[in-house]
Design a protein around this motif. Structure first.
Motif, PDB file in Angstrom:
ATOM      1  N   ASN A  74       6.331 -46.827 -44.176  1.00  0.00           N
ATOM      2  CA  ASN A  74       5.991 -46.038 -45.352  1.00  0.00           C
ATOM      3  C   ASN A  74       4.713 -46.538 -46.010  1.00  0.00           C
ATOM      4  O   ASN A  74       3.881 -45.760 -46.451  1.00  0.00           O
ATOM      5  N   TYR A 115      10.142 -35.386 -42.241  1.00  0.00           N
ATOM      6  CA  TYR A 115      10.435 -36.568 -43.057  1.00  0.00           C
ATOM      7  C   TYR A 115       9.998 -36.338 -44.507  1.00  0.00           C
ATOM      8  O   TYR A 115       8.829 -36.065 -44.774  1.00  0.00           O
ATOM      9  N   TYR A 160       6.732 -37.771 -46.375  1.00  0.00           N
ATOM     10  CA  TYR A 160       5.341 -37.327 -46.189  1.00  0.00           C
ATOM     11  C   TYR A 160       4.828 -36.634 -47.454  1.00  0.00           C
ATOM     12  O   TYR A 160       3.720 -36.903 -47.921  1.00  0.00           O
ATOM     13  N   TYR A 190      11.105 -43.455 -34.198  1.00  0.00           N
ATOM     14  CA  TYR A 190      12.317 -43.489 -33.358  1.00  0.00           C
ATOM     15  C   TYR A 190      11.997 -43.583 -31.875  1.00  0.00           C
ATOM     16  O   TYR A 190      12.848 -43.314 -31.029  1.00  0.00           O
ATOM     17  N   SER A 222      12.100 -50.926 -38.514  1.00  0.00           N
ATOM     18  CA  SER A 222      13.299 -50.625 -39.305  1.00  0.00           C
ATOM     19  C   SER A 222      14.428 -50.013 -38.493  1.00  0.00           C
ATOM     20  O   SER A 222      15.590 -50.115 -38.872  1.00  0.00           O
ATOM     21  N   LYS A 223      14.127 -49.316 -37.413  1.00  0.00           N
ATOM     22  CA  LYS A 223      15.150 -48.542 -36.734  1.00  0.00           C
ATOM     23  C   LYS A 223      15.639 -49.270 -35.481  1.00  0.00           C
ATOM     24  O   LYS A 223      16.591 -50.032 -35.570  1.00  0.00           O
TER      25      LYS A 223
HETATM   26  C1  LIG Z   1      12.845 -44.375 -41.196  1.00  0.00           C
HETATM   27  C2  LIG Z   1      11.532 -43.696 -40.983  1.00  0.00           C
HETATM   28  C3  LIG Z   1      10.339 -44.405 -41.149  1.00  0.00           C
HETATM   29  C4  LIG Z   1      10.388 -45.881 -41.407  1.00  0.00           C
HETATM   30  O1  LIG Z   1      10.210 -46.279 -42.648  1.00  0.00           O
HETATM   31  P1  LIG Z   1      10.014 -47.834 -42.931  1.00  0.00           P
HETATM   32  O2  LIG Z   1       9.196 -47.803 -44.166  1.00  0.00           O
HETATM   33  O3  LIG Z   1       9.290 -48.436 -41.780  1.00  0.00           O
HETATM   34  O4  LIG Z   1      11.372 -48.413 -43.098  1.00  0.00           O
HETATM   35  C5  LIG Z   1       9.144 -43.775 -40.897  1.00  0.00           C
HETATM   36  N1  LIG Z   1       9.116 -42.498 -40.493  1.00  0.00           N
HETATM   37  C6  LIG Z   1      10.230 -41.797 -40.300  1.00  0.00           C
HETATM   38  C7  LIG Z   1      10.151 -40.409 -39.812  1.00  0.00           C
HETATM   39  C8  LIG Z   1      11.470 -42.374 -40.547  1.00  0.00           C
HETATM   40  O5  LIG Z   1      12.587 -41.659 -40.368  1.00  0.00           O
END
Ligand SMILES: *Cc1c(COP(=O)(O)O)cnc(C)c1O
Length: 359
Positions: free
Chosen positions: A94, A118, A121, A195, A223-224
């Motif tokens: 983010n 998302y 954005y 992802y 994060s994922k």
């Molecule tokens: C979860 C997600 C992120 C990741 O966000 P972080 O800030 O790295 O935790 C980015 N883009 C999308 C589409 C997501 O679903």
């Protein structure tokens, strides 16, 4: 006297806006924000803790502003001939996306994405004072190269977001869509591969398109798949000139020494950290198959979550699951809900609860 937002000299363009707010509830089965629900293996956690402890001895000093070691780690991990000078990182992808918007969007400029996508954005775009424009998808949230290029050419955005695969729908995106959008635009094209690790192994990545495309940016996150959501680490690969642009807007020393140490250590254990991905993909496919058998509409997904439609009353179903200790996500698409693939037990808990509730 309580003060409300209306009493403050808030920016006009922020009045009436809502903050990002996925519910954080302490339920036994939390499958609502696409985390990797498998805990980090002990030996990896120990090594990360040792690295952080070592970095702690130097926290009286500012950290390496250029996070050199970490960039090398990401370049290594990404492969595709990516060099460290092509890599950027920040506190979650983010913040990476925010840096791009700060450098390439801003007041009087526009950013563009294909809805539904998302939600951050639009929020991040508004945060830098730019205008967010939504494009449309075809049947089952698909996007053809022709339609994508046509819409982008008409909107002439300064920044385009392509979420590959798309959140919250899971929809795969082929590289020909990315190529067509790049050709149709003069702005920065961000491919958000948050992802990516859950896609089929042999599926092409947008990383392959980087050579010769200086306006193309590929973002990723730990994060994922990497089970590192709480550490807040995201990164991107792009032309070194793009990285220079991001240096203009980042805060000095934005990545703490502790974050750098933790992320570098985790990267050293990439194989172990990603060891759960196959298992998660298995649970994802089990969710898709079971939901289909239960009569729901299920969409193709290359992520760690499943979007399903045919839900009569989303609010009631969401609440009934909640009351059974299972937290999933209402992403605001009428008749649809989204669930993250968890461990086998968590996935069973969700599927059993949903079957018990009925459609
Ligand atoms: C979860 C997600 C992120 C990741 O966000 P972080 O800030 O790295 O935790 C980015 N883009 C999308 C589409 C997501 O679903």
């Amino acid at each position: 006297m309580t003060v409300s937002l209306d009493d403050l000299p808030l920016r006009d363009d922020l009045r009436g806006q809502q903050p990002y707010g996925a519910p954080q509830a302490p339920l036994p089965v939390a499958l609502n924000v696409n985390e990797n629900t498998h805990p980090i293996p002990d030996e990896v956690a120990d090594d990360i803790a040792d690295s952080v402890a070592l970095a702690l001895r130097d926290v009286n000093r500012y950290p390496d502003r250029e996070f050199t070691a970490l960039r090398e780690g990401f370049a290594d991990y990404l492969g595709h001939g990516i060099q460290p000078e092509q890599v950027w990182a920040a506190n979650g992808s983010n913040e990476v996306l925010q840096h791009i918007l700060q450098a390439f969007a801003g007041p009087g400029r526009t950013a563009f994405g294909f809805a539904p996508t998302y939600s951050m954005y639009a929020l991040l775009t508004r945060g830098v004072g730019a205008t967010y424009v939504s494009g449309e998808r075809g049947p089952a949230f698909s996007l053809s190269p022709e339609s994508a290029a046509e819409q982008v050419a008409a909107a002439r955005p300064d920044v385009v977001f392509l979420c590959a695969p798309n959140n919250p729908t899971g929809t795969p995106m082929e590289n020909d869509v990315i190529e067509a959008v790049y050709e149709a635009s003069e702005g920065i094209v961000i491919v958000d591969e948050a992802y990516r690790e859950f896609a089929p192994r042999d599926a092409p990545s947008a990383l392959q398109l980087l050579p010769g495309r200086p306006r193309l940016v590929v973002s990723r996150t730990m994060s994922k798949a990497f089970a590192f959501a709480g550490a807040r680490v995201g990164y991107l690969a792009a032309d070194p000139a793009v990285i220079d642009a991001l240096r203009l807007v980042r805060l000095p020393y934005h990545l703490s020494a502790l974050t750098q140490a933790a992320a570098s250590a985790a990267l050293r254990h990439a194989d172990t950290m990603l060891g759960m991905v196959d298992e998660i993909v298995e649970q994802r496919d089990r969710i898709s198959a079971t939901l289909e058998a239960l009569g729901y509409t299920v969409y193709p997904t290359w992520s760690n979550f499943v979007l399903f439609g045919g839900v009569e009353d989303t609010r009631a179903t969401w609440q009934a699951l909640y009351d059974r200790g299972v937290l999933i996500r209402d992403v605001g698409i009428p008749g649809h809900l989204r669930v993250t693939a968890g461990t086998e037990e968590e996935t069973s808990a969700f599927l059993d609860a949903l079957a018990a509730i009925g459609r």
